[in-house]
Design a protein around this motif. Structure first.
Motif, PDB file in Angstrom:
ATOM      1  N   ALA A   1      -1.787  -0.734  22.283  1.00 46.59           N
ATOM      2  CA  ALA A   1      -2.472  -2.028  22.333  1.00 46.59           C
ATOM      3  C   ALA A   1      -3.981  -1.850  22.158  1.00 46.59           C
ATOM      4  N   VAL A   2      -4.541  -0.806  22.756  1.00 49.10           N
ATOM      5  CA  VAL A   2      -5.973  -0.530  22.623  1.00 49.10           C
ATOM      6  C   VAL A   2      -6.310  -0.213  21.168  1.00 49.10           C
ATOM      7  N   ILE A   3      -5.511   0.637  20.535  1.00 49.13           N
ATOM      8  CA  ILE A   3      -5.757   1.010  19.137  1.00 49.13           C
ATOM      9  C   ILE A   3      -5.630  -0.203  18.224  1.00 49.13           C
ATOM     10  N   ARG A   4      -4.611  -1.020  18.447  1.00 51.04           N
ATOM     11  CA  ARG A   4      -4.424  -2.216  17.614  1.00 51.04           C
ATOM     12  C   ARG A   4      -5.612  -3.171  17.724  1.00 51.04           C
ATOM     13  N   LYS A   5      -6.211  -3.218  18.903  1.00 50.66           N
ATOM     14  CA  LYS A   5      -7.383  -4.074  19.083  1.00 50.66           C
ATOM     15  C   LYS A   5      -8.609  -3.464  18.390  1.00 50.66           C
ATOM     16  N   GLN A   6      -8.738  -2.143  18.456  1.00 48.56           N
ATOM     17  CA  GLN A   6      -9.875  -1.463  17.830  1.00 48.56           C
ATOM     18  C   GLN A   6      -9.733  -1.391  16.314  1.00 48.56           C
ATOM     19  N   ARG A   7      -8.507  -1.205  15.842  1.00 45.17           N
ATOM     20  CA  ARG A   7      -8.237  -1.021  14.411  1.00 45.17           C
ATOM     21  C   ARG A   7      -7.147  -1.987  13.941  1.00 45.17           C
ATOM     22  N   PRO A   8      -7.446  -3.285  13.921  1.00 44.65           N
ATOM     23  CA  PRO A   8      -6.402  -4.219  13.473  1.00 44.65           C
ATOM     24  C   PRO A   8      -5.995  -3.936  12.028  1.00 44.65           C
ATOM     25  N   ARG A   9      -4.746  -4.223  11.731  1.00 43.16           N
ATOM     26  CA  ARG A   9      -4.213  -4.001  10.385  1.00 43.16           C
ATOM     27  C   ARG A   9      -4.496  -5.231   9.528  1.00 43.16           C
ATOM     28  N   TRP A  10      -4.981  -4.982   8.312  1.00 41.54           N
ATOM     29  CA  TRP A  10      -5.273  -6.033   7.337  1.00 41.54           C
ATOM     30  C   TRP A  10      -4.545  -5.706   6.043  1.00 41.54           C
ATOM     31  N   CYS A  11      -4.085  -6.733   5.365  1.00 47.28           N
ATOM     32  CA  CYS A  11      -3.409  -6.544   4.081  1.00 47.28           C
ATOM     33  C   CYS A  11      -4.135  -7.334   3.000  1.00 47.28           C
ATOM     34  N   LYS A  12      -4.347  -6.676   1.873  1.00 46.31           N
ATOM     35  CA  LYS A  12      -4.928  -7.356   0.712  1.00 46.31           C
ATOM     36  C   LYS A  12      -3.779  -8.032  -0.017  1.00 46.31           C
ATOM     37  N   VAL A  13      -3.953  -9.307  -0.313  1.00 45.25           N
ATOM     38  CA  VAL A  13      -2.900 -10.079  -0.968  1.00 45.25           C
ATOM     39  C   VAL A  13      -3.480 -10.890  -2.116  1.00 45.25           C
ATOM     40  N   ASN A  14      -2.593 -11.321  -2.981  1.00 46.01           N
ATOM     41  CA  ASN A  14      -2.939 -12.298  -4.006  1.00 46.01           C
ATOM     42  C   ASN A  14      -2.049 -13.502  -3.752  1.00 46.01           C
ATOM     43  N   TYR A  15      -2.687 -14.649  -3.519  1.00 48.55           N
ATOM     44  CA  TYR A  15      -1.933 -15.875  -3.295  1.00 48.55           C
ATOM     45  C   TYR A  15      -2.422 -16.939  -4.264  1.00 48.55           C
ATOM     46  N   GLN A  16      -1.577 -17.274  -5.207  1.00 46.71           N
ATOM     47  CA  GLN A  16      -1.877 -18.302  -6.213  1.00 46.71           C
ATOM     48  C   GLN A  16      -3.235 -18.073  -6.871  1.00 46.71           C
ATOM     49  N   GLY A  17      -3.512 -16.806  -7.205  1.00 48.00           N
ATOM     50  CA  GLY A  17      -4.728 -16.472  -7.937  1.00 48.00           C
ATOM     51  C   GLY A  17      -5.926 -16.103  -7.076  1.00 48.00           C
TER      52      GLY A  17
ATOM     53  N   ALA B   1      -2.758  -8.721   9.175  1.00 53.18           N
ATOM     54  CA  ALA B   1      -1.359  -8.346   8.961  1.00 53.18           C
ATOM     55  C   ALA B   1      -0.405  -8.932   9.990  1.00 53.18           C
ATOM     56  N   LYS B   2      -0.918  -9.246  11.171  1.00 50.86           N
ATOM     57  CA  LYS B   2      -0.013  -9.790  12.191  1.00 50.86           C
ATOM     58  C   LYS B   2       0.531 -11.163  11.791  1.00 50.86           C
ATOM     59  N   TYR B   3      -0.061 -11.777  10.766  1.00 51.60           N
ATOM     60  CA  TYR B   3       0.381 -13.098  10.325  1.00 51.60           C
ATOM     61  C   TYR B   3       1.240 -13.071   9.063  1.00 51.60           C
ATOM     62  N   VAL B   4       1.669 -11.890   8.630  1.00 51.95           N
ATOM     63  CA  VAL B   4       2.543 -11.811   7.457  1.00 51.95           C
ATOM     64  C   VAL B   4       3.743 -10.919   7.754  1.00 51.95           C
ATOM     65  N   MET B   5       4.824 -11.186   7.046  1.00 54.60           N
ATOM     66  CA  MET B   5       6.040 -10.375   7.134  1.00 54.60           C
ATOM     67  C   MET B   5       6.648 -10.279   5.741  1.00 54.60           C
ATOM     68  N   GLU B   6       7.534  -9.310   5.559  1.00 52.78           N
ATOM     69  CA  GLU B   6       8.193  -9.170   4.256  1.00 52.78           C
ATOM     70  C   GLU B   6       8.868 -10.482   3.890  1.00 52.78           C
ATOM     71  N   THR B   7       8.728 -10.874   2.640  1.00 49.76           N
ATOM     72  CA  THR B   7       9.263 -12.163   2.207  1.00 49.76           C
ATOM     73  C   THR B   7      10.782 -12.234   2.348  1.00 49.76           C
ATOM     74  N   GLN B   8      11.236 -13.439   2.545  1.00 49.68           N
ATOM     75  CA  GLN B   8      12.670 -13.730   2.539  1.00 49.68           C
ATOM     76  C   GLN B   8      13.025 -14.493   1.257  1.00 49.68           C
ATOM     77  N   HIS B   9      12.081 -14.548   0.311  1.00 50.14           N
ATOM     78  CA  HIS B   9      12.211 -15.382  -0.884  1.00 50.14           C
ATOM     79  C   HIS B   9      11.982 -14.598  -2.176  1.00 50.14           C
ATOM     80  N   TYR B  10      12.552 -13.395  -2.299  1.00 50.12           N
ATOM     81  CA  TYR B  10      12.266 -12.559  -3.467  1.00 50.12           C
ATOM     82  C   TYR B  10      12.581 -13.244  -4.793  1.00 50.12           C
ATOM     83  N   ALA B  11      13.669 -13.990  -4.867  1.00 51.03           N
ATOM     84  CA  ALA B  11      14.018 -14.655  -6.132  1.00 51.03           C
ATOM     85  C   ALA B  11      12.930 -15.652  -6.527  1.00 51.03           C
ATOM     86  N   ALA B  12      12.437 -16.424  -5.564  1.00 51.84           N
ATOM     87  CA  ALA B  12      11.373 -17.399  -5.849  1.00 51.84           C
ATOM     88  C   ALA B  12      10.089 -16.682  -6.243  1.00 51.84           C
ATOM     89  N   CYS B  13       9.790 -15.574  -5.578  1.00 49.91           N
ATOM     90  CA  CYS B  13       8.559 -14.838  -5.882  1.00 49.91           C
ATOM     91  C   CYS B  13       8.604 -14.246  -7.281  1.00 49.91           C
TER      92      CYS B  13
END
Length: 142
Positions: free
Chosen positions: A93-109, A116-128
């Protein structure tokens, strides 16, 4: 005659191999899933896309609470496998607070960083996959 056929055939096979390797590299630009969906964001809220992987960075855009098909461009921060395997929950918990995980994404351009705590692997691969094909068509950008 055999030499004349052999040389073009070798060149064609080599070119095909190089093209195949390039295509695989193009799709393997980031670790983890190809696409994410938004999670843990309230219905009245949005997920911010930021210029850098820190909360104080300039906001580039917003993703709705139910956004899908955020293309993964790679993540930074968070705990390592060794830390995850050996440390207590309190230490993690201490490490996660000191070094939060971030993900670079492309969303609609719009390309930028999301927590990263706000994203998960998609459940919509066909749509993607369909969206990516449509987005890549020249007429879709007019």
């Amino acid at each position: 005659m055999i030499k004349a056929i052999t040389k073009p055939a070798i060149l064609a096979v080599t070119a095909l191999g190089l093209c195949s390797a390039f295509i695989n590299l193009a799709y393997a630009t980031a670790d983890g899933p190809d696409y994410y969906d938004v999670r843990l964001v309230e219905k009245h809220d949005v997920l911010n896309i930021r210029e850098e992987p820190v909360y104080s960075a300039k906001k580039l855009g917003e993703i709705p609470y139910d956004g899908i098909c955020l293309q993964n461009r790679g993540c930074v921060g968070g705990v390592t496998y060794q830390e995850f395997s050996t440390l207590s929950d309190a230490e993690l918990a201490v490490i996660r607070k000191q070094r939060p995980r971030w993900c670079k994404v492309n969303y609609q351009g719009t390309e930028g960083w999301v927590a990263a705590k706000y994203v998960m692997e998609t459940q919509h691969y066909a749509a993607c996959d369909k969206r990516e094909l449509i987005h890549d068509l020249p007429s879709a950008n007019k």
